[in-house]
Design an enzyme around this catalytic site. Structure first.
Site, short mmCIF file in Angstrom:
data_model
loop_
_atom_site.label_atom_id
_atom_site.label_comp_id
_atom_site.label_asym_id
_atom_site.label_seq_id
_atom_site.Cartn_x
_atom_site.Cartn_y
_atom_site.Cartn_z
N LYS A 26 2.18 45.72 -20.39
CA LYS A 26 2.55 45.46 -21.78
C LYS A 26 2.07 46.59 -22.66
O LYS A 26 1.09 47.30 -22.38
CB LYS A 26 2.01 44.13 -22.28
CG LYS A 26 0.48 44.00 -22.34
CD LYS A 26 -0.16 44.56 -23.59
CE LYS A 26 -1.69 44.42 -23.56
NZ LYS A 26 -2.37 45.22 -24.60
N ASP A 159 -3.80 37.66 -22.76
CA ASP A 159 -2.53 38.34 -22.49
C ASP A 159 -1.73 37.68 -21.36
O ASP A 159 -0.57 38.05 -21.14
CB ASP A 159 -2.78 39.81 -22.10
CG ASP A 159 -3.32 40.63 -23.25
OD1 ASP A 159 -3.12 40.25 -24.41
OD2 ASP A 159 -3.96 41.68 -22.97
#
Length: 319
Positions: A26, A159
């Site tokens: 990410k 996350d």
């Protein structure tokens, strides 16, 4: 621990099953950080984008539990967790606790193949956790509902829920409250891993030292949301934001030099990814990204091309 995972399928089926699940790195297009709360966590307003760098997690039936990790050459020498300390171990424990008989012990042979920078601010550990959740849920035939997998993911790290979902999404709370966003553009990136990781807690502590007056509410992600809606890379470049970047560069001044270099070679904008030390460069097109990566190759031979958004954790192989 003692006992066995309870399988719903036949012994023959689960003995021959093998699943490989892929999860993406990410980038934080926006990372707004507020002052620490009473529980010590910083409130975040962030926009995640999953990009085309991946870790794979393969799971095989076994009579005991083991995790091995292989690391791509471009990541260099990295420090890996010891036995029992991998986030995948924690995944197995939580899946057993939430989906199996009380006191069960995980049984599987797990192979993690890493190409996402380690301790690089790109959620490589979270990607491994998300991939392991999907893979082990398949191997053990638990059929855990998606909303329950997201709840377990939030227990593993801020996350991890996004790593399950992928795409582009806004994260609030500690980043674990994730809302998918419509993002129909394709964004071109150059990703430059740095030698030696940066500790995320250390970067946050340094942020607190540099920003003792940080507001309780993090800066809003609205500028990035508008830029994404426009589909214009120049607008997105202008809106990219990372409150942790100053702290990361203060700890690693070479990151600031790298950002200056990449922008001088044609990148629209350079940014520290998350807590660093990976630096990402947004480029106007895929061709421009190839040119920037080639220009950086003399000093940074492992500059990587990536695009986003891409899918979250997903099955890529089943035997």
């Amino acid at each position: 621990m003692s006992g066995d995972v309870t399988y719903t399928g036949s012994y023959e089926a689960r003995r021959s099953a093998r699943f490989t699940v892929r999860a993406a790195a990410k980038i934080n297009l926006h990372l707004g950080v507020g002052a620490p709360r009473e529980d010590g966590f910083h409130p975040l307003d962030t926009v995640y984008q999953a990009v085309s760098l991946y870790d794979d997690v393969a799971v095989h039936p076994a009579d005991d539990w083991s995790v091995t990790t292989t690391v791509a050459e471009h990541l260099g020498e990295v420090e890996l967790p010891g036995p029992g300390e991998n986030i995948v171990d924690r995944v197995a424990e939580l899946l057993c606790a939430h989906g199996c008989a009380p006191g069960c012990a995980p049984q599987a042979r797990v192979e993690v193949s890493k190409t996402i920078p380690v301790a690089g601010g790109m959620a490589g550990g979270s990607a491994d956790a998300a991939a392991a959740l999907v893979a082990l849920d398949r191997l053990w035939e638990l059929e855990t509902p998606d909303d329950r997998l997201l709840e377990i993911a939030a227990l593993l790290g801020s996350d991890v829920p996004f790593s399950l979902l992928g795409g582009t999404a806004r994260g609030l709370g500690r980043g674990e409250v994730v809302t998918p966003l419509t993002d129909t553009a394709t964004w071109s990136w150059v990703v430059v891993p740095a030698t030696g990781g940066l500790s995320t807690p250390a970067v946050y502590r340094h942020f607190d030292e540099l920003r003792p007056d940080a507001p309780a509410e993090p800066p809003s992600a609205e500028p990035v949301l508008r830029a994404l809606a426009s589909g214009d890379p120049y607008a997105l470049a202008a809106a990219l934001h990372n409150d942790l970047q100053a702290a990361a560069i203060d700890l690693r001044p070479d990151l600031g030099d790298l950002i200056d270099l990449g922008e001088s070679k044609g990148a629209l904008r350079g940014l520290v990814s998350g807590s660093g030390p990976t630096v990402v460069f947004l480029c106007a097109s895929a061709e421009s990204a190839r040119e920037v990566a080639a220009a950086l190759a003399a000093t940074h031979p492992h500059a990587l091309l990536a695009h986003g958004p891409v899918a979250g954790a997903h099955l890529v192989e089943m035997d």
